[in-house]
Design a protein around this motif. Structure first.
Motif, short mmCIF file in Angstrom:
data_model
loop_
_atom_site.label_atom_id
_atom_site.label_comp_id
_atom_site.label_asym_id
_atom_site.label_seq_id
_atom_site.Cartn_x
_atom_site.Cartn_y
_atom_site.Cartn_z
N ALA A 163 0.84 -1.21 0.00
CA ALA A 163 0.00 0.00 0.00
C ALA A 163 0.87 1.25 0.00
O ALA A 163 0.51 2.28 -0.61
CB ALA A 163 -0.92 -0.01 1.22
N SER A 164 2.02 1.18 0.66
CA SER A 164 2.90 2.34 0.77
C SER A 164 3.76 2.53 -0.47
O SER A 164 4.42 3.58 -0.61
CB SER A 164 3.82 2.17 1.99
N HIS A 165 3.77 1.56 -1.37
CA HIS A 165 4.59 1.64 -2.58
C HIS A 165 3.73 1.24 -3.78
O HIS A 165 3.82 0.12 -4.28
CB HIS A 165 5.82 0.73 -2.45
N HIS A 212 -3.87 0.22 9.54
CA HIS A 212 -5.02 0.83 8.87
C HIS A 212 -4.69 1.11 7.40
O HIS A 212 -3.66 1.73 7.09
CB HIS A 212 -5.42 2.13 9.55
N LEU A 213 -5.56 0.64 6.51
CA LEU A 213 -5.40 0.89 5.08
C LEU A 213 -6.66 1.49 4.52
O LEU A 213 -7.74 1.40 5.11
CB LEU A 213 -5.09 -0.42 4.33
N GLN A 214 -6.51 2.10 3.34
CA GLN A 214 -7.66 2.56 2.58
C GLN A 214 -7.81 1.62 1.39
O GLN A 214 -6.85 1.40 0.64
CB GLN A 214 -7.47 3.99 2.11
N LEU A 215 -9.00 1.05 1.22
CA LEU A 215 -9.24 0.06 0.16
C LEU A 215 -10.25 0.60 -0.84
O LEU A 215 -11.25 1.22 -0.45
CB LEU A 215 -9.78 -1.25 0.77
N ARG A 216 -9.97 0.34 -2.11
CA ARG A 216 -10.94 0.69 -3.16
C ARG A 216 -11.05 -0.49 -4.11
O ARG A 216 -10.04 -1.05 -4.55
CB ARG A 216 -10.50 1.94 -3.92
N LYS A 217 -12.27 -0.87 -4.41
CA LYS A 217 -12.49 -1.99 -5.33
C LYS A 217 -11.97 -1.65 -6.72
O LYS A 217 -12.14 -0.54 -7.21
CB LYS A 217 -13.98 -2.33 -5.40
N LEU A 218 -11.36 -2.64 -7.35
CA LEU A 218 -10.81 -2.42 -8.68
C LEU A 218 -11.89 -2.12 -9.71
O LEU A 218 -11.62 -1.54 -10.75
CB LEU A 218 -10.00 -3.64 -9.13
N SER A 219 -13.10 -2.54 -9.44
CA SER A 219 -14.18 -2.33 -10.40
C SER A 219 -14.72 -0.90 -10.37
O SER A 219 -15.51 -0.53 -11.23
CB SER A 219 -15.34 -3.30 -10.12
N ASP A 220 -14.28 -0.09 -9.38
CA ASP A 220 -14.75 1.29 -9.33
C ASP A 220 -14.27 2.05 -10.56
O ASP A 220 -13.09 2.00 -10.90
CB ASP A 220 -14.22 1.99 -8.07
N PRO A 221 -15.15 2.81 -11.24
CA PRO A 221 -14.75 3.53 -12.45
C PRO A 221 -13.58 4.49 -12.21
O PRO A 221 -12.65 4.56 -12.99
CB PRO A 221 -16.02 4.30 -12.85
N ASP A 222 -13.65 5.23 -11.09
CA ASP A 222 -12.57 6.17 -10.80
C ASP A 222 -11.24 5.45 -10.64
O ASP A 222 -10.20 5.93 -11.08
CB ASP A 222 -12.87 6.96 -9.51
N LEU A 223 -11.29 4.30 -10.02
CA LEU A 223 -10.07 3.54 -9.80
C LEU A 223 -9.53 2.99 -11.11
O LEU A 223 -8.34 3.01 -11.35
CB LEU A 223 -10.33 2.39 -8.82
N ALA A 224 -10.41 2.49 -11.94
CA ALA A 224 -9.97 1.96 -13.24
C ALA A 224 -9.23 3.04 -14.03
O ALA A 224 -8.17 2.81 -14.61
CB ALA A 224 -11.17 1.43 -14.02
N HIS A 225 -9.80 4.28 -14.01
CA HIS A 225 -9.13 5.39 -14.70
C HIS A 225 -7.77 5.66 -14.06
O HIS A 225 -6.78 5.89 -14.75
CB HIS A 225 -10.01 6.64 -14.63
N ARG A 258 -8.56 -7.85 -6.18
CA ARG A 258 -9.86 -7.31 -5.75
C ARG A 258 -9.79 -5.83 -5.37
O ARG A 258 -10.75 -5.09 -5.59
CB ARG A 258 -10.36 -8.12 -4.56
N PHE A 259 -8.65 -5.39 -4.78
CA PHE A 259 -8.59 -4.04 -4.23
C PHE A 259 -7.30 -3.32 -4.62
O PHE A 259 -6.26 -3.95 -4.81
CB PHE A 259 -8.64 -4.08 -2.69
N GLU A 260 -7.40 -1.99 -4.69
CA GLU A 260 -6.20 -1.15 -4.66
C GLU A 260 -6.03 -0.71 -3.21
O GLU A 260 -6.99 -0.28 -2.56
CB GLU A 260 -6.34 0.07 -5.56
N LEU A 261 -4.80 -0.81 -2.73
CA LEU A 261 -4.51 -0.50 -1.35
C LEU A 261 -3.71 0.80 -1.26
O LEU A 261 -2.81 1.03 -2.06
CB LEU A 261 -3.67 -1.62 -0.71
N SER A 262 -4.04 1.61 -0.29
CA SER A 262 -3.24 2.79 0.00
C SER A 262 -3.20 2.99 1.51
O SER A 262 -4.12 2.57 2.22
CB SER A 262 -3.82 4.03 -0.70
N PRO A 263 -2.12 3.60 2.02
CA PRO A 263 -2.01 3.76 3.47
C PRO A 263 -2.96 4.82 4.00
O PRO A 263 -3.38 5.72 3.26
CB PRO A 263 -0.55 4.16 3.67
N ASP A 264 -3.31 4.71 5.26
CA ASP A 264 -4.10 5.72 5.95
C ASP A 264 -3.11 6.69 6.59
O ASP A 264 -2.50 6.38 7.62
CB ASP A 264 -4.99 5.06 7.01
#
Length: 537
Positions: A354-356, A519-532, A493-499
């Motif tokens: 998530a940090s890299h 603690h991480l921030q998770l976003r589903k790969l299927s989210d349109p914003d994430l795909a972009h 399933r997810f993109e991970l980023s640190p909190d």
């Protein structure tokens, strides 16, 4: 008249004399004890005089370094300042040699010194005398008996079980992040790894992750189901880890009788009871299933038995079966080691990725090309993700699941640089210090997976996430498989980023945990914003 008048005074004189004798005896014993402690300290000072040490208090030692959130920064300063090893004073009469050099590590791990009794005995009320604490011929017999449970033919079908457990966790995460994208992952990962070890090693059916009825503190009579106790078991393990480390740092808690009378001792006893309820239920349930008609013959006919069945069918060399005490000790040991260390490993690996994000994305692309949607992951896939494996190893270098192990020298030792130690000295092998040693790993705080690229070379004892020597981790292949499965399916399933508001603070509490959770921030790969976002990168 005179006799009766003198009697009380004579009685008082007798009591006073007795008190004087008792006081004198107590003073003599106190002086003898003080002399013993003084001589012990002088012996330690002489035995360790070849090795440097920061200034220490004659009574408290280096106690200021033991603050949980500050211990590892102090350790890294020592690693940078003092080559190879240094002395750490726990208090005035207990000191150890802290080692973080690969040549020193190789020498100690290549010998047959026992585990440090003063350290590991605190684990005995919890995990008994199982493989972790056994020594000598008995350890060899148990190790040889249990090795078949980790044969690759046994491990192959476990990959599917691991994947199922990970998917249950990820499904839960999808529900949770739909409400809040921030998630503390260590607790969820612990439940998932407990689910996995119970199914793989202990033939359990069902899932501890989907049991929503687990009470926070079940009464003793509720030990009939291991699933009902799973949440309490995980909390008990967390409590025991903190309690044991706290006890090891307190000079007044070394006596078992005194410790039992303290609030911490009572808490430790209760946590051990909760942990034992869980493992007792696992053993009881498996024994009951083996009593069913045809089940025993079916299990005996298998080419390979799982861990618990090996224990239940085991015959030691004298022909007798394992005692109930030995059986529970091994189950307690592997229930803990089989889930808590892997939970630490997976959680810190996900945090590192998530940090890299650039390395995370490269791992994801590798896994996507291999697994597509991840509908199935098999044993053969695990050797076909080289970059992901490099990242896993680099994360375990930065965050080793077991940050320290200890030995007590059974005979003198002379290290390659000529410095020596006598028998009886405690040696603390700091795997965390080794992995962050700038003389071993240039720029040790930088996350650089190329350190583990195919063809790269390093000292044989520079990287020890599973210890080394004859007492290395018996389940290291099982653990690596689980790490790869968990990382692969999570990144699909997810993109991970640190909190950024809650940066984890590593602390060594038997395994490497975080003082404030991971603690991480998770976003589903299927989210349109994430795909972009991913396509843009």
């Amino acid at each position: 008249m005179s006799v009766s008048a003198l009697s009380p005074s004579r009685a008082l004189g007798g009591v006073s004399g007795l008190l004087q004798v008792v006081s004198l005896l107590g003073l003599v014993l106190l002086l003898i004890k003080a002399a013993q402690l003084y001589l012990r300290r002088q012996w330690l000072l002489k035995a360790l005089h070849h090795f440097p040490s920061p200034p220490s208090h004659w009574f408290c030692g280096h106690k200021w370094e033991y603050q949980e959130e500050g211990e590892l920064p102090h350790l890294l300063k020592r690693v940078e300042k003092y080559p190879r090893a240094c002395v750490r004073w726990m208090w005035g009469t207990r000191a150890l040699l802290l080692v973080y050099d690969p040549d020193y590590m190789k020498m100690v791990l290549g010998r047959s010194d026992p585990k440090a009794h003063v350290t590991y005995r605190c684990l005995k009320p919890w995990i008994g005398t199982g493989l972790l604490l056994l020594e000598g011929q008995t350890w060899f017999q148990h190790r040889r008996m249990l090795t078949p449970a980790f044969h690759y033919d046994i491990l192959k079908p476990y990959v599917g079980i691991m994947a199922d457990s990970v998917r249950v966790m990820l499904d839960k995460w999808e529900e949770l992040v739909s409400q809040d994208s921030h998630l503390e992952i260590f607790g969820h990962v612990s439940l998932m790894t407990l689910d996995t070890i119970m199914k793989c090693a202990f033939s359990q059916q069902g899932s501890v992750q989907t049991d929503r009825s687990a009470p926070p503190s079940p009464p003793a009579s509720s030990a009939s189901s291991p699933f009902r106790n799973s949440q309490s078991y995980i909390q008990a393990i967390r409590d025991l880890s903190h309690l044991i480390v706290s006890r090891l740092r307190n000079a007044f808690h070394q006596n078992d009788l005194i410790y039992r009378l303290t609030p911490e001792g009572h808490w430790n006893h209760r946590a051990c009871q909760l942990a034992h309820q869980h493992t007792d239920a696992v053993i009881k349930e498996r024994k009951a299933r083996l009593q069913k008609e045809g089940e025993l013959e079916k299990v005996r006919s298998r080419r390979h038995l799982d861990f618990l069945d090996i224990l239940l069918f085991a015959r030691m060399e004298n022909g007798s079966s394992l005692s109930d005490e030995d059986l529970r000790a091994e189950v307690d040991t592997f229930m803990f080691e089989g889930h808590d260390t892997t939970a630490s490993g997976i959680s810190w690996i996900l945090y590192a990725l998530a940090s890299h994000p650039e390395h995370q994305q490269r791992c994801r692309e590798e896994i996507q090309s291999l697994l597509a949607d991840g509908a199935s992951i098999t044993w053969d896939h695990l050797d076909q993700m080289p970059y992901t494996t490099m990242c896993i190893k680099e994360a375990m270098r930065l965050y080793p699941p077991v940050p320290v192990i200890s030995r007590e020298l059974s005979k003198p030792i002379t290290f390659p640089d000529g410095r020596s130690l006598p028998a009886g000295i405690l040696v603390s092998l700091s795997i965390y210090g080794l992995h962050h040693n700038p003389k071993v790993w240039p720029n040790p705080e930088v996350f650089d997976p190329t350190r583990f690229a195919p063809g790269s070379t390093r000292h044989s004892h520079a990287f020890l996430p599973f210890s080394g020597g004859s007492r290395n981790c018996i389940g290291k292949q099982f653990a690596m498989n689980e790490l790869k499965v968990a990382v692969a399916l999570t990144l699909l399933r997810f993109e991970l980023s640190p909190d950024s508001s809650r940066v984890p603070v590593p602390m060594p509490v038997i395994v490497l945990r975080s003082k404030n959770g991971i603690h991480l921030q998770l976003r589903k790969l299927s989210d349109p914003d994430l795909a972009h976002h991913i396509n843009y990168k």
